[in-house]
Write a protein that holds these residues in place. Structure first.
Motif, PDB file in Angstrom:
ATOM      1  N   GLY A   1      40.094 -11.839  98.744  1.00 29.15           N
ATOM      2  CA  GLY A   1      39.815 -13.273  98.675  1.00 29.15           C
ATOM      3  C   GLY A   1      38.841 -13.696  99.753  1.00 29.15           C
ATOM      4  O   GLY A   1      37.915 -14.483  99.514  1.00 29.15           O
ATOM      5  N   ASN A   2      39.025 -13.174 100.964  1.00 28.98           N
ATOM      6  CA  ASN A   2      38.107 -13.470 102.055  1.00 28.98           C
ATOM      7  C   ASN A   2      36.725 -12.877 101.789  1.00 28.98           C
ATOM      8  O   ASN A   2      35.703 -13.456 102.166  1.00 28.98           O
ATOM      9  N   ALA A   3      36.687 -11.714 101.113  1.00 26.82           N
ATOM     10  CA  ALA A   3      35.406 -11.100 100.777  1.00 26.82           C
ATOM     11  C   ALA A   3      34.631 -11.962  99.794  1.00 26.82           C
ATOM     12  O   ALA A   3      33.405 -12.108  99.899  1.00 26.82           O
ATOM     13  N   VAL A   4      35.339 -12.563  98.854  1.00 29.07           N
ATOM     14  CA  VAL A   4      34.702 -13.491  97.907  1.00 29.07           C
ATOM     15  C   VAL A   4      34.052 -14.645  98.666  1.00 29.07           C
ATOM     16  O   VAL A   4      32.907 -15.024  98.409  1.00 29.07           O
ATOM     17  N   ASN A   5      34.788 -15.181  99.614  1.00 28.68           N
ATOM     18  CA  ASN A   5      34.268 -16.285 100.432  1.00 28.68           C
ATOM     19  C   ASN A   5      33.036 -15.843 101.215  1.00 28.68           C
ATOM     20  O   ASN A   5      32.026 -16.553 101.279  1.00 28.68           O
ATOM     21  N   PHE A   6      33.101 -14.657 101.796  1.00 27.05           N
ATOM     22  CA  PHE A   6      32.011 -14.143 102.619  1.00 27.05           C
ATOM     23  C   PHE A   6      30.737 -13.944 101.797  1.00 27.05           C
ATOM     24  O   PHE A   6      29.638 -14.288 102.234  1.00 27.05           O
ATOM     25  N   VAL A   7      30.875 -13.383 100.606  1.00 22.39           N
ATOM     26  CA  VAL A   7      29.711 -13.095  99.761  1.00 22.39           C
ATOM     27  C   VAL A   7      29.154 -14.363  99.127  1.00 22.39           C
ATOM     28  O   VAL A   7      27.929 -14.558  99.046  1.00 22.39           O
ATOM     29  N   LEU A   8      30.040 -15.242  98.700  1.00 18.39           N
ATOM     30  CA  LEU A   8      29.606 -16.396  97.909  1.00 18.39           C
ATOM     31  C   LEU A   8      29.030 -17.534  98.743  1.00 18.39           C
ATOM     32  O   LEU A   8      28.133 -18.250  98.284  1.00 18.39           O
ATOM     33  N   SER A   9      29.519 -17.719  99.979  1.00 18.07           N
ATOM     34  CA  SER A   9      29.085 -18.866 100.785  1.00 18.07           C
ATOM     35  C   SER A   9      27.564 -18.930 100.986  1.00 18.07           C
ATOM     36  O   SER A   9      26.951 -19.981 100.757  1.00 18.07           O
ATOM     37  N   PRO A  10      26.905 -17.852 101.429  1.00 19.06           N
ATOM     38  CA  PRO A  10      25.441 -17.935 101.585  1.00 19.06           C
ATOM     39  C   PRO A  10      24.723 -18.160 100.259  1.00 19.06           C
ATOM     40  O   PRO A  10      23.684 -18.827 100.225  1.00 19.06           O
ATOM     41  N   ILE A  11      25.268 -17.620  99.168  1.00 15.70           N
ATOM     42  CA  ILE A  11      24.637 -17.802  97.856  1.00 15.70           C
ATOM     43  C   ILE A  11      24.705 -19.266  97.438  1.00 15.70           C
ATOM     44  O   ILE A  11      23.714 -19.852  96.988  1.00 15.70           O
ATOM     45  N   VAL A  12      25.878 -19.855  97.598  1.00 12.26           N
ATOM     46  CA  VAL A  12      26.035 -21.281  97.279  1.00 12.26           C
ATOM     47  C   VAL A  12      25.128 -22.120  98.170  1.00 12.26           C
ATOM     48  O   VAL A  12      24.499 -23.076  97.711  1.00 12.26           O
ATOM     49  N   GLY A  13      25.035 -21.746  99.453  1.00 13.62           N
ATOM     50  CA  GLY A  13      24.170 -22.477 100.366  1.00 13.62           C
ATOM     51  C   GLY A  13      22.717 -22.440  99.928  1.00 13.62           C
ATOM     52  O   GLY A  13      22.013 -23.455  99.963  1.00 13.62           O
ATOM     53  N   ALA A  14      22.250 -21.271  99.496  1.00 15.22           N
ATOM     54  CA  ALA A  14      20.857 -21.143  99.063  1.00 15.22           C
ATOM     55  C   ALA A  14      20.595 -21.918  97.773  1.00 15.22           C
ATOM     56  O   ALA A  14      19.557 -22.566  97.620  1.00 15.22           O
ATOM     57  N   LEU A  15      21.555 -21.851  96.841  1.00 16.03           N
ATOM     58  CA  LEU A  15      21.381 -22.542  95.563  1.00 16.03           C
ATOM     59  C   LEU A  15      21.579 -24.048  95.683  1.00 16.03           C
ATOM     60  O   LEU A  15      21.095 -24.814  94.836  1.00 16.03           O
TER      61      LEU A  15
END
Length: 485
Positions: free
Chosen positions: A310-324
């Protein structure tokens, strides 16, 4: 909104120091959750007492963060960052050497003071040193820090507890604080304007009593009914103090926290969604370790590893959401994320028992954090982007204060409902086993978390992708060179 940013020699390094220092502090919010059962046994205390190691930490943050807007106008960026890191270091050393529960709690309080200084400084400085067109990515990473810190606490601490023992949670943090303090002395530059406004000690007192009374009452509910004077007394005092604090701020020429930030609808909405998101993160952060260790009988290391995906999902997704975010805006993310959060909580409510397969908890936690990651950063960035520059520190202080209140409230309410759920099963089934009793308490508390997720979904429908904001004529873009020496 002005695109102008204050020039510094190395903005990325400044951002790293601030974010990593804040990450360690936020990691500290929940790091002891996985060790609560060990600490309860070592110091012979109950869960309602042990939870003060988390609630007390958040209580100090909630009291201190409102004062931060004032501190940033009295002290330079360097003074606040270095001072916050040194206090955090002293707190971790005190906690690591703790001989009893009181000494451990005092160490937590000192560390919380340092973290309470760093959090709002980080938010305000990042808004100043990066132009608006880069904020999506920067705030995405900052959102990762805010959510990953407390979320990763149980996972990392589970490994540390199983291999080294709980005091090493603090020793490792202390080493990192030393390295960050040295880096801050070398790299941190002054970017804030020091105006030294008059200190209104009445506002400071009302804020302290208000937030302190409110959170103390919520935390005490775990051990006493709401009809007890020990609960409703501080609750009533806290509410009255906060009302008087708010009223006083609206009548002052130089308020401690400028509540005019809440005149911006998207700021208010984003702050509310952040509040509810943090409340869910901290509630889950204290409930799942108790469940995995107490009902499913996992070791601290295994319990921590269950939470890792679950924490890995947060780690990977946060920068992607930030960029988009810079391209698509917040509306798509917060609505989609809110639906996913509801699905995750429904799964928790339906599967939790004393014999639940571990993979189901792992999947539910991944789904929950997938949704939270899509909601938290866009909500925060969209909220702060609505404000003119002279309100950054006030908006940051208001938002971060409520985030800490949410964390403390979430932790306290979760433990209170957890206890109530256990008592309810004991009353109806006196012969229930210890794992069954504990699982019933956890499931009962997740009804509350599920209800909060539905509220987040309803609020997400009102988020607007684009809001025109007029820059205030009072904005001072140029920062005096004397302040930046």
């Amino acid at each position: 909104m002005s695109n102008t940013a204050v020039n510094v020699n190395n903005p990325k390094m400044m951002a790293f120091i601030l974010m990593f220092g804040t990450f360690i502090g936020l990691f500290g919010e929940t790091a002891l959750n996985m060790a609560l059962s060990n600490i309860m046994e070592q110091f012979s205390i109950y869960a309602s007492t042990a939870q003060w190691l988390t609630t007390g930490y958040l209580l100090v943050l909630a009291i201190l963060v409102p004062v931060s807007a004032l501190l940033m106008k009295w002290f330079s960026t360097r003074q606040l960052v270095i001072g916050g890191l040194i206090l955090s270091l002293l707190g971790t050393i005190l906690a690591a050497l703790a001989l009893d529960f009181i000494m451990l709690l005092m160490g937590r309080v000192v560390q919380a003071i340092g973290t309470g200084i760093l959090i709002p400084v980080m938010t305000s400085v990042l808004l100043i040193i990066f132009p608006v067109h880069k904020r999506g990515v920067v705030m995405g990473i900052m959102g990762l820090v805010i959510t990953l810190g407390p979320a990763l606490g149980p996972t990392l601490s589970g490994v540390i507890i199983s291999t080294l023992g709980w005091p090493y949670i603090f020793w490792i943090s202390a080493i990192l604080y030393i390295l960050l303090t040295i880096s801050a002395i070398i790299k941190i530059e002054n970017v804030s304007e020091i105006t030294k406004p008059k200190i209104d000690f009445t506002s400071v007192g009302l804020s302290t009593v208000g937030f302190g009374g409110l959170i103390y009452a919520l935390a005490t509910m775990a051990a006493a009914p709401i009809t007890s004077p020990q609960v409703w007394g501080p609750l009533l005092i806290g509410i009255i103090s906060l009302l008087l604090f708010g009223l006083r701020q609206t009548r002052m020429d130089q308020p401690m926290v400028n509540l005019s930030v809440f005149k911006y609808p998207m700021f208010t909405l984003g702050t509310v969604m952040m509040f509810l998101g943090i409340l869910m993160i901290l509630s889950t952060g204290i409930l799942l370790p108790l469940y995995l260790k107490g009902a499913l009988l996992l070791t601290a290391m295994m319990a921590g590893l269950v939470l890792l995906p679950g924490n890995a999902v947060n780690f990977v997704l946060s920068p992607i959401v930030g960029a988009l975010f810079d391209k698509f805006g917040p509306r798509f993310f917060v609505i989609t994320g809110s639906v996913i959060i509801v699905i995750g909580n429904i799964m928790f409510i339906t599967v939790i028992s004393a014999s639940t397969p571990v993979w189901q908890i792992l999947v539910a936690f991944m789904i929950l954090f997938f949704g939270l990651t899509m909601v938290m950063m866009p909500s925060q960035t969209n909220a702060l982007n609505q404000l003119p520059r002279e309100l950054y520190s006030d908006g940051s202080a208001a938002m971060n204060t409520l985030n800490q209140v949410a964390g403390a409230a979430g932790t306290a309410i979760a433990i209170t409902l957890f206890t109530a759920g256990q008592n309810s099963l004991l009353a109806s089934t006196p012969t229930a086993s210890e794992p069954e009793i504990l699982a019933a308490g956890i499931q009962y508390a997740f009804y509350f978390v599920g209800g909060i997720s539905v509220l987040v979904l309803l609020f997400s429908l009102f988020v607007k992708s684009k809001v025109e904001v007029k820059e205030s004529s009072k904005v001072t873009v140029k920062v005096a060179e004397s302040v930046r020496k």
